[in-house]
Design an enzyme around this catalytic site. Structure first.
Site, short mmCIF file in Angstrom:
data_model
loop_
_atom_site.label_atom_id
_atom_site.label_comp_id
_atom_site.label_asym_id
_atom_site.label_seq_id
_atom_site.Cartn_x
_atom_site.Cartn_y
_atom_site.Cartn_z
N ASP A 103 -6.15 23.83 21.87
CA ASP A 103 -7.36 23.02 21.40
C ASP A 103 -7.91 22.78 22.74
OD1 ASP A 103 -6.18 21.07 22.96
OD2 ASP A 103 -5.76 19.73 21.34
N THR A 163 -1.50 17.42 26.39
CA THR A 163 -0.01 17.29 26.81
C THR A 163 1.01 18.31 26.42
OG1 THR A 163 0.31 16.02 24.82
CG2 THR A 163 -0.66 14.76 26.74
N GLY A 186 1.51 17.60 20.77
CA GLY A 186 0.92 17.71 19.44
C GLY A 186 1.26 19.41 19.15
N HIS A 236 25.43 29.66 23.02
CA HIS A 236 24.20 29.14 22.76
C HIS A 236 23.66 29.57 21.25
CE1 HIS A 236 24.13 27.42 26.67
NE2 HIS A 236 24.29 28.72 27.02
C1 RB5 Z 1 -6.62 15.92 22.39
O1 RB5 Z 1 -7.47 14.78 23.09
C2 RB5 Z 1 -5.30 15.77 22.59
O2 RB5 Z 1 -4.77 14.76 21.70
C3 RB5 Z 1 -4.28 16.92 22.38
O3 RB5 Z 1 -4.98 17.98 23.15
C4 RB5 Z 1 -2.86 17.10 22.62
O4 RB5 Z 1 -2.65 16.41 24.04
C5 RB5 Z 1 -1.84 16.51 21.66
O5 RB5 Z 1 -0.88 16.37 21.95
#
Ligand code: RB5
Length: 147
Positions: A8, A67, A70, A133
């Site tokens: 993203d 991060t 997501g 595993h």
């Molecule tokens: C986008 O602002 C951010 O929420 C996305 O890139 C990510 O970090 C979500 O987990």
């Protein structure tokens, strides 16, 4: 190795660097976007790469968002996807040795290019150890979607 990559806007800055790193290593890369810093929804781009992986159209995938969380949540909803959110090379290596990771996830706002390169190197070059595993991974697939 053929690798699908998707991100993203939060992972966009890292994506081109990862793409170059993979190509330098002789990987075939399929870039599934996004292609700018304009705000998008990470599940839409995760889905493109996850579909590609599950249809057998690539060997592994790499997902990037701000991060990595997501994208990680999206990846690990899909049976057969073993997504590993990595911020260091040791975790990346172990995610192959013990977890047979087929989906690497990184946070573009968490790590820089030098660490990302070490993570990708470790993830690509480390084999799955198998043995004890394997049974553990099989148990993951037996976890019901509703409990
Ligand atoms: C986008 O602002 C951010 O929420 C996305 O890139 C990510 O970090 C979500 O987990």
């Amino acid at each position: 190795m053929k690798i699908g990559i998707a991100c993203d806007h939060g992972g966009f800055a890292l994506k081109d660097f990862v793409k170059e790193t993979l190509e330098d290593k002789g990987c075939e890369v399929v870039d599934l976007g996004t292609d700018s810093f304009a705000s998008v929804d990470y599940p839409d781009f995760a889905l493109k790469a996850l579909r590609m992986l599950m249809r057998g159209e690539c060997d592994r995938i790499i997902l990037m968002c701000g991060t990595g969380i997501g994208m990680s949540m999206c990846a690990n909803r899909i049976p057969g996807v073993r997504g590993s959110l990595c911020s260091d090379p040791y975790t990346a290596k172990m995610s192959r040795l013990h977890n047979d990771s087929n989906c690497l996830i990184m946070g573009g706002r968490v790590i820089g290019e030098a660490i990302a390169k070490e993570i990708v190197d470790a993830w690509l070059s480390t084999p799955f150890e198998g043995g004890r595993h394997k049974g553990r991974l099989e148990k993951i697939e037996l976890i019901p979607s509703k409990i």
